[in-house]
Design a protein around this motif. Structure first.
Motif, PDB file in Angstrom:
ATOM      1  N   ILE A  98       1.650  11.969  11.775  1.00 25.57           N
ATOM      2  CA  ILE A  98       2.632  11.301  12.627  1.00 25.57           C
ATOM      3  C   ILE A  98       3.242  10.116  11.883  1.00 25.57           C
ATOM      4  O   ILE A  98       4.461   9.931  11.868  1.00 25.57           O
ATOM      5  CB  ILE A  98       1.990  10.838  13.954  1.00 25.57           C
ATOM      6  CG1 ILE A  98       1.624  12.044  14.819  1.00 25.57           C
ATOM      7  CG2 ILE A  98       2.911   9.899  14.714  1.00 25.57           C
ATOM      8  CD1 ILE A  98       0.767  11.698  16.017  1.00 25.57           C
ATOM      9  N   PHE A  99       2.411   9.328  11.228  1.00 28.27           N
ATOM     10  CA  PHE A  99       2.889   8.160  10.493  1.00 28.27           C
ATOM     11  C   PHE A  99       3.821   8.577   9.356  1.00 28.27           C
ATOM     12  O   PHE A  99       4.889   7.993   9.169  1.00 28.27           O
ATOM     13  CB  PHE A  99       1.709   7.348   9.944  1.00 28.27           C
ATOM     14  CG  PHE A  99       2.130   6.127   9.187  1.00 28.27           C
ATOM     15  CD1 PHE A  99       2.472   4.978   9.861  1.00 28.27           C
ATOM     16  CD2 PHE A  99       2.210   6.135   7.805  1.00 28.27           C
ATOM     17  CE1 PHE A  99       2.881   3.851   9.169  1.00 28.27           C
ATOM     18  CE2 PHE A  99       2.611   5.019   7.109  1.00 28.27           C
ATOM     19  CZ  PHE A  99       2.949   3.866   7.795  1.00 28.27           C
ATOM     20  N   VAL A 100       3.430   9.594   8.602  1.00 30.56           N
ATOM     21  CA  VAL A 100       4.239  10.039   7.463  1.00 30.56           C
ATOM     22  C   VAL A 100       5.572  10.605   7.946  1.00 30.56           C
ATOM     23  O   VAL A 100       6.615  10.347   7.338  1.00 30.56           O
ATOM     24  CB  VAL A 100       3.453  11.061   6.617  1.00 30.56           C
ATOM     25  CG1 VAL A 100       4.347  11.747   5.611  1.00 30.56           C
ATOM     26  CG2 VAL A 100       2.301  10.372   5.907  1.00 30.56           C
ATOM     27  N   SER A 101       5.560  11.349   9.041  1.00 30.66           N
ATOM     28  CA  SER A 101       6.827  11.900   9.540  1.00 30.66           C
ATOM     29  C   SER A 101       7.753  10.782  10.015  1.00 30.66           C
ATOM     30  O   SER A 101       8.968  10.833   9.795  1.00 30.66           O
ATOM     31  CB  SER A 101       6.578  12.909  10.650  1.00 30.66           C
ATOM     32  OG  SER A 101       6.104  12.268  11.803  1.00 30.66           O
ATOM     33  N   GLU A 102       7.196   9.743  10.663  1.00 32.41           N
ATOM     34  CA  GLU A 102       8.012   8.603  11.081  1.00 32.41           C
ATOM     35  C   GLU A 102       8.567   7.873   9.862  1.00 32.41           C
ATOM     36  O   GLU A 102       9.724   7.448   9.860  1.00 32.41           O
ATOM     37  CB  GLU A 102       7.189   7.644  11.940  1.00 32.41           C
ATOM     38  CG  GLU A 102       6.881   8.173  13.324  1.00 32.41           C
ATOM     39  CD  GLU A 102       5.941   7.279  14.104  1.00 32.41           C
ATOM     40  OE1 GLU A 102       5.488   6.240  13.564  1.00 32.41           O
ATOM     41  OE2 GLU A 102       5.637   7.609  15.264  1.00 32.41           O
ATOM     42  N   LYS A 103       7.752   7.747   8.831  1.00 28.53           N
ATOM     43  CA  LYS A 103       8.188   7.084   7.607  1.00 28.53           C
ATOM     44  C   LYS A 103       9.298   7.887   6.928  1.00 28.53           C
ATOM     45  O   LYS A 103      10.271   7.317   6.432  1.00 28.53           O
ATOM     46  CB  LYS A 103       6.994   6.916   6.668  1.00 28.53           C
ATOM     47  CG  LYS A 103       7.270   6.082   5.468  1.00 28.53           C
ATOM     48  CD  LYS A 103       6.014   5.878   4.663  1.00 28.53           C
ATOM     49  CE  LYS A 103       6.307   5.116   3.398  1.00 28.53           C
ATOM     50  NZ  LYS A 103       5.108   4.925   2.585  1.00 28.53           N
ATOM     51  N   GLN A 104       9.183   9.211   6.922  1.00 25.86           N
ATOM     52  CA  GLN A 104      10.227  10.056   6.348  1.00 25.86           C
ATOM     53  C   GLN A 104      11.536   9.918   7.123  1.00 25.86           C
ATOM     54  O   GLN A 104      12.611   9.889   6.531  1.00 25.86           O
ATOM     55  CB  GLN A 104       9.784  11.516   6.340  1.00 25.86           C
ATOM     56  CG  GLN A 104       8.770  11.843   5.280  1.00 25.86           C
ATOM     57  CD  GLN A 104       8.316  13.289   5.340  1.00 25.86           C
ATOM     58  OE1 GLN A 104       8.326  13.907   6.395  1.00 25.86           O
ATOM     59  NE2 GLN A 104       7.905  13.817   4.198  1.00 25.86           N
ATOM     60  N   LYS A 105      11.460   9.830   8.444  1.00 26.90           N
ATOM     61  CA  LYS A 105      12.670   9.651   9.256  1.00 26.90           C
ATOM     62  C   LYS A 105      13.346   8.322   8.929  1.00 26.90           C
ATOM     63  O   LYS A 105      14.566   8.244   8.814  1.00 26.90           O
ATOM     64  CB  LYS A 105      12.323   9.714  10.743  1.00 26.90           C
ATOM     65  CG  LYS A 105      12.008  11.095  11.243  1.00 26.90           C
ATOM     66  CD  LYS A 105      11.624  11.068  12.706  1.00 26.90           C
ATOM     67  CE  LYS A 105      11.132  12.413  13.178  1.00 26.90           C
ATOM     68  NZ  LYS A 105      10.630  12.379  14.555  1.00 26.90           N
ATOM     69  N   GLU A 106      12.542   7.255   8.796  1.00 31.69           N
ATOM     70  CA  GLU A 106      13.098   5.945   8.468  1.00 31.69           C
ATOM     71  C   GLU A 106      13.783   5.971   7.104  1.00 31.69           C
ATOM     72  O   GLU A 106      14.864   5.417   6.926  1.00 31.69           O
ATOM     73  CB  GLU A 106      12.001   4.884   8.477  1.00 31.69           C
ATOM     74  CG  GLU A 106      11.483   4.528   9.848  1.00 31.69           C
ATOM     75  CD  GLU A 106      10.311   3.570   9.794  1.00 31.69           C
ATOM     76  OE1 GLU A 106      10.013   3.018   8.707  1.00 31.69           O
ATOM     77  OE2 GLU A 106       9.676   3.366  10.845  1.00 31.69           O
TER      78      GLU A 106
END
Length: 118
Positions: A98-106
């Motif tokens: 979840i954290f990595v996917s949010e970071k990729q979106k940012e």
């Protein structure tokens, strides 16, 4: 206490849905600060999953002061067992994804914007 109720309280709720990441993405390549954010995220998720057990313990502990250690021991054990079941390696991996996917979106949002020097 009824064994069925006890088992129900010890069983955490359903896990949080996590996005599917590409297999070549390494989840272990997080900085210490990012890893701490993941741990906080996992902790919040486990608290949400064990809300009933935590409420059960807090209702007991609000009645006593010093005697909470003896009077609410079974309640505390139920809450701790629920939190133990909710904090598995799979849950940590789920929080990382979840954290990595949010970071990729940012990062994807930042790529389209021009950088300013101020």
């Amino acid at each position: 206490m009824d064994p069925e109720l006890k088992e129900k309280l010890m069983t955490p709720g359903p896990p949080v849905e996590a996005p599917e990441l590409s297999p070549n993405l390494r989840l272990a390549s997080l900085t210490r600060r990012e890893e701490n954010k993941v741990i906080d995220m996992r902790r919040k998720h486990s608290y949400a999953r064990c809300a009933d057990a935590m409420k059960f313990f807090s209702e007991c502990s609000s009645k006593y002061t010093i005697g909470v250690v003896w009077k609410c021991k079974e309640h505390k054990d139920i809450m701790n067992e629920c939190l133990r079941r909710a904090n598995t390696v799979d849950d940590m991996d789920r929080a990382r994804s979840i954290f990595v996917s949010e970071k990729q979106k940012e990062l994807a949002e930042k790529q389209g914007k021009p950088r300013t020097l101020i």
